[in-house]
Design a protein around this motif. Structure first.
Motif, PDB file in Angstrom:
ATOM      1  N   PHE A   1       0.827  -1.215   0.000  1.00  0.00           N
ATOM      2  CA  PHE A   1       0.000   0.000   0.000  1.00  0.00           C
ATOM      3  C   PHE A   1       0.862   1.266   0.000  1.00  0.00           C
ATOM      4  CE2 PHE A   1      -3.187   3.014   1.822  1.00  0.00           C
ATOM      5  CZ  PHE A   1      -4.096   2.914   0.787  1.00  0.00           C
ATOM      6  N   TYR A   2       1.953   1.260   0.770  1.00  0.00           N
ATOM      7  CA  TYR A   2       2.775   2.464   0.851  1.00  0.00           C
ATOM      8  C   TYR A   2       4.106   2.361   0.101  1.00  0.00           C
ATOM      9  CZ  TYR A   2      -0.427   4.568   4.193  1.00  0.00           C
ATOM     10  OH  TYR A   2      -1.535   5.128   4.768  1.00  0.00           O
ATOM     11  N   SER A   3       4.490   1.133  -0.325  1.00  0.00           N
ATOM     12  CA  SER A   3       5.840   0.999  -0.910  1.00  0.00           C
ATOM     13  C   SER A   3       6.011   1.825  -2.181  1.00  0.00           C
ATOM     14  CB  SER A   3       6.172  -0.477  -1.163  1.00  0.00           C
ATOM     15  OG  SER A   3       5.293  -1.007  -2.129  1.00  0.00           O
ATOM     16  N   GLY A   4       4.960   1.909  -3.003  1.00  0.00           N
ATOM     17  CA  GLY A   4       5.059   2.640  -4.264  1.00  0.00           C
ATOM     18  C   GLY A   4       5.398   4.116  -4.051  1.00  0.00           C
ATOM     19  N   ILE A   5       4.865   4.670  -2.966  1.00  0.00           N
ATOM     20  CA  ILE A   5       5.113   6.100  -2.715  1.00  0.00           C
ATOM     21  C   ILE A   5       6.590   6.304  -2.366  1.00  0.00           C
ATOM     22  CG2 ILE A   5       4.453   8.071  -1.258  1.00  0.00           C
ATOM     23  CD1 ILE A   5       1.643   6.775  -1.144  1.00  0.00           C
ATOM     24  N   VAL A   6       7.179   5.322  -1.658  1.00  0.00           N
ATOM     25  CA  VAL A   6       8.613   5.411  -1.344  1.00  0.00           C
ATOM     26  C   VAL A   6       9.428   5.261  -2.640  1.00  0.00           C
ATOM     27  CG1 VAL A   6      10.488   4.548   0.112  1.00  0.00           C
ATOM     28  CG2 VAL A   6       8.139   4.337   0.902  1.00  0.00           C
ATOM     29  N   TYR A   7       9.056   4.289  -3.474  1.00  0.00           N
ATOM     30  CA  TYR A   7       9.784   4.109  -4.742  1.00  0.00           C
ATOM     31  C   TYR A   7       9.712   5.383  -5.595  1.00  0.00           C
ATOM     32  CZ  TYR A   7      10.041  -0.966  -3.933  1.00  0.00           C
ATOM     33  OH  TYR A   7      10.306  -2.213  -3.415  1.00  0.00           O
ATOM     34  N   ARG A   8       8.537   5.996  -5.605  1.00  0.00           N
ATOM     35  CA  ARG A   8       8.373   7.250  -6.373  1.00  0.00           C
ATOM     36  C   ARG A   8       9.342   8.306  -5.878  1.00  0.00           C
ATOM     37  NH1 ARG A   8       3.537   9.870  -8.855  1.00  0.00           N
ATOM     38  NH2 ARG A   8       3.270  11.428  -7.234  1.00  0.00           N
ATOM     39  N   ALA A   9       9.466   8.380  -4.531  1.00  0.00           N
ATOM     40  CA  ALA A   9      10.371   9.386  -3.950  1.00  0.00           C
ATOM     41  C   ALA A   9      11.822   9.102  -4.353  1.00  0.00           C
ATOM     42  CB  ALA A   9      10.239   9.379  -2.432  1.00  0.00           C
ATOM     43  N   MET A  10      12.108   7.833  -4.669  1.00  0.00           N
ATOM     44  CA  MET A  10      13.472   7.462  -5.093  1.00  0.00           C
ATOM     45  C   MET A  10      13.687   7.714  -6.567  1.00  0.00           C
ATOM     46  SD  MET A  10      13.969   3.797  -3.336  1.00  0.00           S
ATOM     47  CE  MET A  10      14.098   3.712  -1.570  1.00  0.00           C
ATOM     48  N   GLY A  11      12.651   8.128  -7.271  1.00  0.00           N
ATOM     49  CA  GLY A  11      12.764   8.373  -8.710  1.00  0.00           C
ATOM     50  C   GLY A  11      12.636   7.089  -9.515  1.00  0.00           C
ATOM     51  N   ILE A  12      12.041   6.052  -8.904  1.00  0.00           N
ATOM     52  CA  ILE A  12      11.861   4.788  -9.633  1.00  0.00           C
ATOM     53  C   ILE A  12      10.481   4.793 -10.294  1.00  0.00           C
ATOM     54  CG2 ILE A  12      11.643   2.270  -9.310  1.00  0.00           C
ATOM     55  CD1 ILE A  12      13.770   2.591  -7.067  1.00  0.00           C
ATOM     56  N   PRO A  13      10.427   4.545 -11.617  1.00  0.00           N
ATOM     57  CA  PRO A  13       9.126   4.614 -12.297  1.00  0.00           C
ATOM     58  C   PRO A  13       8.188   3.471 -11.901  1.00  0.00           C
ATOM     59  CG  PRO A  13      10.869   4.011 -13.854  1.00  0.00           C
ATOM     60  CD  PRO A  13      11.532   4.244 -12.535  1.00  0.00           C
ATOM     61  N   THR A  14       6.892   3.727 -12.070  1.00  0.00           N
ATOM     62  CA  THR A  14       5.860   2.793 -11.596  1.00  0.00           C
ATOM     63  C   THR A  14       6.054   1.369 -12.129  1.00  0.00           C
ATOM     64  OG1 THR A  14       4.411   4.696 -11.691  1.00  0.00           O
ATOM     65  CG2 THR A  14       3.362   2.588 -11.305  1.00  0.00           C
ATOM     66  N   ASP A  15       6.401   1.228 -13.410  1.00  0.00           N
ATOM     67  CA  ASP A  15       6.477  -0.144 -13.933  1.00  0.00           C
ATOM     68  C   ASP A  15       7.741  -0.884 -13.462  1.00  0.00           C
ATOM     69  OD1 ASP A  15       8.362   1.006 -15.552  1.00  0.00           O
ATOM     70  OD2 ASP A  15       7.432   0.450 -17.450  1.00  0.00           O
ATOM     71  N   MET A  16       8.600  -0.189 -12.695  1.00  0.00           N
ATOM     72  CA  MET A  16       9.771  -0.866 -12.108  1.00  0.00           C
ATOM     73  C   MET A  16       9.494  -1.369 -10.687  1.00  0.00           C
ATOM     74  SD  MET A  16      12.683  -1.125 -13.813  1.00  0.00           S
ATOM     75  CE  MET A  16      13.912  -1.193 -12.512  1.00  0.00           C
ATOM     76  N   PHE A  17       8.338  -0.994 -10.117  1.00  0.00           N
ATOM     77  CA  PHE A  17       8.095  -1.330  -8.704  1.00  0.00           C
ATOM     78  C   PHE A  17       8.176  -2.837  -8.448  1.00  0.00           C
ATOM     79  CE2 PHE A  17       5.138   2.545  -7.702  1.00  0.00           C
ATOM     80  CZ  PHE A  17       6.181   3.395  -7.989  1.00  0.00           C
ATOM     81  N   THR A  18       7.542  -3.615  -9.343  1.00  0.00           N
ATOM     82  CA  THR A  18       7.494  -5.059  -9.098  1.00  0.00           C
ATOM     83  C   THR A  18       8.884  -5.676  -9.293  1.00  0.00           C
ATOM     84  OG1 THR A  18       5.252  -4.900  -9.933  1.00  0.00           O
ATOM     85  CG2 THR A  18       6.065  -7.098  -9.507  1.00  0.00           C
ATOM     86  N   VAL A  19       9.692  -5.034 -10.139  1.00  0.00           N
ATOM     87  CA  VAL A  19      11.078  -5.485 -10.307  1.00  0.00           C
ATOM     88  C   VAL A  19      11.846  -5.283  -8.989  1.00  0.00           C
ATOM     89  CG1 VAL A  19      13.242  -4.944 -11.484  1.00  0.00           C
ATOM     90  CG2 VAL A  19      11.133  -5.109 -12.799  1.00  0.00           C
ATOM     91  N   MET A  20      11.574  -4.182  -8.314  1.00  0.00           N
ATOM     92  CA  MET A  20      12.227  -3.936  -7.019  1.00  0.00           C
ATOM     93  C   MET A  20      11.840  -5.032  -6.022  1.00  0.00           C
ATOM     94  SD  MET A  20      13.795  -1.389  -7.976  1.00  0.00           S
ATOM     95  CE  MET A  20      14.710  -1.205  -6.473  1.00  0.00           C
ATOM     96  N   PHE A  21      10.565  -5.389  -6.054  1.00  0.00           N
ATOM     97  CA  PHE A  21      10.064  -6.464  -5.187  1.00  0.00           C
ATOM     98  C   PHE A  21      10.829  -7.757  -5.525  1.00  0.00           C
ATOM     99  CE2 PHE A  21       5.703  -7.998  -3.326  1.00  0.00           C
ATOM    100  CZ  PHE A  21       6.323  -9.043  -2.662  1.00  0.00           C
ATOM    101  N   ALA A  22      10.996  -8.019  -6.834  1.00  0.00           N
ATOM    102  CA  ALA A  22      11.679  -9.255  -7.250  1.00  0.00           C
ATOM    103  C   ALA A  22      13.133  -9.274  -6.760  1.00  0.00           C
ATOM    104  CB  ALA A  22      11.634  -9.391  -8.769  1.00  0.00           C
ATOM    105  N   LEU A  23      13.808  -8.133  -6.824  1.00  0.00           N
ATOM    106  CA  LEU A  23      15.198  -8.085  -6.340  1.00  0.00           C
ATOM    107  C   LEU A  23      15.231  -8.412  -4.848  1.00  0.00           C
ATOM    108  CD1 LEU A  23      16.767  -4.916  -8.077  1.00  0.00           C
ATOM    109  CD2 LEU A  23      16.878  -7.299  -8.805  1.00  0.00           C
ATOM    110  N   GLY A  24      14.271  -7.867  -4.123  1.00  0.00           N
ATOM    111  CA  GLY A  24      14.206  -8.135  -2.686  1.00  0.00           C
ATOM    112  C   GLY A  24      13.881  -9.589  -2.399  1.00  0.00           C
ATOM    113  N   ARG A  25      12.985 -10.189  -3.190  1.00  0.00           N
ATOM    114  CA  ARG A  25      12.506 -11.558  -2.918  1.00  0.00           C
ATOM    115  C   ARG A  25      13.509 -12.630  -3.349  1.00  0.00           C
ATOM    116  NH1 ARG A  25       7.380 -13.217  -1.537  1.00  0.00           N
ATOM    117  NH2 ARG A  25       7.564 -11.440  -0.135  1.00  0.00           N
ATOM    118  N   MET A  26      14.498 -12.223  -4.147  1.00  0.00           N
ATOM    119  CA  MET A  26      15.449 -13.206  -4.696  1.00  0.00           C
ATOM    120  C   MET A  26      16.094 -14.096  -3.612  1.00  0.00           C
ATOM    121  SD  MET A  26      16.339 -13.766  -7.942  1.00  0.00           S
ATOM    122  CE  MET A  26      15.999 -12.241  -8.734  1.00  0.00           C
ATOM    123  N   PRO A  27      16.617 -13.530  -2.493  1.00  0.00           N
ATOM    124  CA  PRO A  27      17.208 -14.427  -1.486  1.00  0.00           C
ATOM    125  C   PRO A  27      16.191 -15.397  -0.884  1.00  0.00           C
ATOM    126  CG  PRO A  27      17.222 -12.133  -0.712  1.00  0.00           C
ATOM    127  CD  PRO A  27      16.805 -12.111  -2.156  1.00  0.00           C
ATOM    128  N   GLY A  28      14.955 -14.964  -0.745  1.00  0.00           N
ATOM    129  CA  GLY A  28      13.906 -15.863  -0.230  1.00  0.00           C
ATOM    130  C   GLY A  28      13.703 -17.022  -1.196  1.00  0.00           C
TER     131      GLY A  28
END
Ligand SMILES: CC(C)(COP(=O)(O)OP(=O)(O)OC[C@H]1O[C@@H](n2cnc3c(N)ncnc32)[C@H](O)[C@@H]1OP(=O)(O)O)[C@@H](O)C(=O)NCCC(=O)NCCS
Length: 425
Positions: free
Chosen positions: A361-388
């Motif tokens: 719910f709130y992660s996208g707003i943080v990504y936006r503040a980082m200058g990351i475009p909307t269609d990259m959000f799920t890619v960020m999630f994937a980078l985080g989930r990789m070790p799991g």
């Protein structure tokens, strides 16, 4: 041994039960079909344990999430993403020297073969970066066919996580027309390197602020594992056929992509933007959500497991306030998100169904503040989930799991003859 008793067509069957470390009770049905001829039916797997796992514990009623026994609040406040990755994959926090060698292995293994760079360049300019990531992850298997996690797990893990970061950063650079990837800096964190690789303009150094580096590190940690969710179960499913590790990760990326799973972060932002474009009327949107005929959901709300609160959402909301505050950003979408949350928490429709804000719910707003475009959000999630995903893939391999092969209740035609085309009406 404790057991459960099943009566089926007048016959009694004893089914062994088992109790997990945190007291959850399971009925072992592994021999049910052999003894009774019957199977269980559980669409969506809401009542089905697919494995035993020692990686992550979630208590949805109490809002608890722990990686290898350590609470997510502690890890997101005090640990680095590199430490958490090691913890998930190997089961223990790394020593100082192990952490050092893991961090340098990540930096030393982010290079992409030039053919892959050409391939990334050949995708449509606005091609979805999750499509690129999934395709390139599978493509890695063709360039590194000898990668052997049994012989060199850390090397393979570093190559996967390091190259996933490069693929993600390069697809972002392609969208923005920023040119080739800059050199990685082995002296900074994974989070800082991702921001450098993504944002640095050609020939110029980009030094991310500590606020952004810390926020991204925390976002990656919060996403790093969540037991048997859709993408992780996909990784296990693909891995159970003994497909290679790259193919298994590519499967996980595809599972994550959908808006009901990792794709929700993009869907939340698009929903907030749409409400803003329609004049910011949150009440009207909520009426639409409550009208079942509309098919509209409140994206970023609800969870299969969390029925009280999602501890990741609490961390994310705090991070959102901190990042925007420290960077002096006033984002009108944050106001809309807060209003939607307030309406939902006071509304019987959501309260009755135990629908609370989730991690997205709130992660996208943080990504936006980082200058990351909307269609990259799920890619960020994937980078985080990789070790799991990697931890689950390793656990599955270590226990020598059978191929995953569910059964079904068949609802089609019974046997009927083939009718030649000339005789069909
Ligand atoms: C996460 C999610 C897929 C879980 O699904 P699930 O466990 O299968 O829950 P269900 O779809 O059975 O929902 C239960 C009830 O709540 C409603 N509901 C669930 N999530 C809802 C939402 N986000 N908005 C509106 N209603 C919702 C369902 O319509 C259903 O209502 P009903 O009992 O009157 O039929 C679901 O809550 C959802 O679609 N959320 C939005 C997408 C999202 O944020 N995903 C990220 C998860 S981290």
């Amino acid at each position: 041994m404790n057991s459960a008793r099943l009566t089926l067509n007048g016959n009694e069957f004893e089914l062994p039960t088992l109790v997990g470390e945190e007291g959850e009770v399971g009925i072992d049905i592994a021999k049910l079909r052999g003894s009774s001829g019957a199977i269980t039916l559980d669409p969506g797997y809401g009542n089905t344990g697919s494995c035993r796992s020692a990686i992550t514990f979630v208590d949805g009623e109490k809002g608890i999430l722990r990686y290898r026994g350590i609470a997510i609040d502690e890890l997101s406040a005090d640990a680095s993403f590199e430490e958490v990755s090691h913890l998930l994959i190997h089961g223990e926090l790394p020593t100082e020297s192990t952490l050092k060698s893991f961090t340098s292995a990540l930096a030393a293994n982010n290079d992409l073969p030039k053919e892959m760079v050409t391939m990334i360049d050949a995708f449509p300019k606005d091609g979805h970066p999750m499509g690129i990531l999934a395709a390139m992850m599978a493509a890695l298997s063709t360039f590194y066919p000898d990668a052997d996690p049994d012989a060199d797990l850390d090397g393979v893990v570093a190559g996967l996580m390091g190259r996933a970061m490069s693929i993600a950063a390069l697809s972002y650079r392609k969208q923005k027309g920023l040119g080739p990837l800059p050199e990685i800096d082995p002296s900074v964190s994974y989070a800082a390197n991702f921001l450098r690789l993504s944002h640095a303009e050609s020939g110029k150094e980009y030094k991310p602020s500590k606020v952004l580096e810390h926020a991204l590190d925390m976002l990656l940690i919060v996403h790093a594992d969540h037991e048997q969710n859709c993408s992780t179960s996909t990784v296990r499913m693909v891995g159970s056929s003994q497909a290679n590790i790259f193919a298994s990760m590519a499967g996980g990326i595809c599972g994550l992509w959908g808006p009901l799973h990792g794709g929700a972060n993009q869907a939340v932002l698009e929903m907030l933007e749409q409400i803003q474009a329609n004049g910011g009327d949150c009440t009207k949107h909520m009426e639409l959500v409550k009208d079942k005929e509309s098919g509209v959901r409140l994206m970023g709300f609800g969870h299969r497991v969390y029925k009280n609160f999602d501890p990741r959402a609490t961390i994310m909301k705090k991070a959102c306030d901190e990042v925007l505050g420290e960077l002096g950003i006033e984002d009108p979408l944050l106001d809309i998100a807060r209003k939607l949350e307030k309406i939902a928490l006071d509304d019987d429709f959501f309260v009755k169904r135990k629908l609370y804000p989730n991690v997205d719910f709130y992660s996208g707003i943080v990504y936006r503040a980082m200058g990351i475009p909307t269609d990259m959000f799920t890619v960020m999630f994937a980078l985080g989930r990789m070790p799991g995903w990697l931890a689950h893939w390793k656990e599955l391999r270590d226990e020598g799991s059978r191929i995953h092969r569910p059964r079904q209740i068949y609802t089609g035609y019974q046997a009927r003859p083939y009718v030649p085309v000339a005789d069909r009406g």
